[in-house]
Enzyme design. Structure first.
Site, PDB file in Angstrom:
ATOM      1  CD  GLU A 154     -25.081 -48.225  -3.245  1.00 54.43           C
ATOM      2  OE1 GLU A 154     -25.978 -47.602  -2.180  1.00 54.43           O
ATOM      3  OE2 GLU A 154     -24.340 -46.872  -3.615  1.00 54.43           O
ATOM      4  CD  GLU A 160     -30.332 -41.542  -3.082  1.00 52.62           C
ATOM      5  OE1 GLU A 160     -28.670 -41.842  -3.007  1.00 52.62           O
ATOM      6  OE2 GLU A 160     -30.570 -41.939  -2.016  1.00 52.62           O
ATOM      7  CG  HIS A 190     -30.709 -47.578  -2.752  1.00 50.86           C
ATOM      8  ND1 HIS A 190     -30.815 -45.973  -2.417  1.00 50.86           N
ATOM      9  CD2 HIS A 190     -29.442 -47.105  -2.559  1.00 50.86           C
ATOM     10  CE1 HIS A 190     -30.090 -45.063  -2.694  1.00 50.86           C
ATOM     11  NE2 HIS A 190     -28.761 -45.707  -2.594  1.00 50.86           N
ATOM     12  CD  GLU A 248     -24.285 -45.767   1.714  1.00 54.29           C
ATOM     13  OE1 GLU A 248     -22.585 -45.456   1.106  1.00 54.29           O
ATOM     14  OE2 GLU A 248     -24.868 -46.453   1.065  1.00 54.29           O
TER      15      GLU A 248
END
Length: 271
Positions: A154, A160, A190, A248
């Site tokens: 990912e 992050e 993202h 998610e």
């Protein structure tokens, strides 16, 4: 055909994270089944946190599939990443992910590497760090292939990780690996931060995409932010994506409402 999926987290240490259902596996599965979801994505503390026969029974009972298993507990609980300067830590990270691959493979589901990819730490050499990442992914990708599944990597946003932030960067890096069993996770949250154009990124590098996280720009369930799904849904259909769109997302305003919002949006764009 793209299939619907909802997340269930069973790790107390990550309770503030973006997962729809929490703590009670069977209750979450019952609600997912009632709403018409096709599958669940599962986050556990370890590969042996749930007995495989019990999970198989529950999946059969609620007519659900296991879409994927997360590995984030490896970092959250144990501090393990694939790019730690300590070779012993990297070995432990590979072992933890290997066990999760085995767990998921019992259901034909891939393991996801998100936070366990790590970072280029201050004072460390980027080229060396990326070589550690490649080494880990090559070993894990080959292991996944031996178990009949893929491995999912990912790309995370810049806040992050400083490794690979875009689908293009991820795709190019995966192409450089010896293994061809590592696919990318296109996480729409993202991507909203990092991609200049989400639709174009999907169309240009769709060959590398093996899983999709279905969350809005603010990481709330789709429809609660400003993500334009029309173009994204069209791009996923154009590339022939036939995996899961997995929620998610934060359980906003509460888990039940978040699940209902997600399945409504899924049906709007993919049914």
């Amino acid at each position: 055909m793209i299939k619907s999926c909802v997340t269930i987290a069973l790790v107390p240490q990550i309770k503030s994270g973006p997962w729809i259902f929490w703590e009670d596996l069977e209750a979450g599965m019952a609600k997912a089944s009632k709403l018409g979801f096709d599958a669940i994505e599962l986050f556990t503390a370890s590969a042996d946190a749930i007995e495989v026969p019990r999970l198989k029974d529950l999946l059969d009972q609620y007519k659900l599939e296991l879409a994927a298993v997360g590995t984030g507990a490896g970092k959250v609980i144990h501090g393990l990443t694939l790019t730690d300067p300590d070779s012993e830590v990297r070995k432990k990270a590979i072992s933890f992910i290997s066990d999760m691959i085995d767990f998921g493979a019992a259901f034909g589901a891939p393991a996801i590497i998100g936070s366990m990819q790590g970072n280029v730490l201050p004072g460390n050499d980027r080229e060396e760090t990326m070589s550690w990442l490649a080494e880990g992914l090559n070993q894990l990708g080959k292991h996944a292939e031996s178990k009949g599944v893929t491995l999912i990597y990912e790309p995370l946003n810049r806040y992050e990780t400083n490794l690979l932030n875009t689908i293009e960067a991820g795709s190019n890096f995966m192409d450089s690996l010896e293994t061809k069993s590592v696919k990318l996770l296109a996480d729409l949250f993202h991507m909203n931060i990092e991609e200049g154009n989400l639709e174009e990124s999907i169309l240009n590098w769709g060959k590398s995409i093996g899983h999709v996280h279905f969350a809005d720009s603010n990481r709330r369930p789709m429809g609660f932010g400003h993500t334009s799904m029309k173009e994204i849904a069209s791009a996923l259909k154009t590339i022939g994506y036939a995996g899961y769109a997995s929620a998610e997302a934060f359980p906003y305003p509460n888990p039940d409402a978040a699940a209902e919002q997600t399945i409504e949006e899924f049906r709007k764009w993919f049914k």
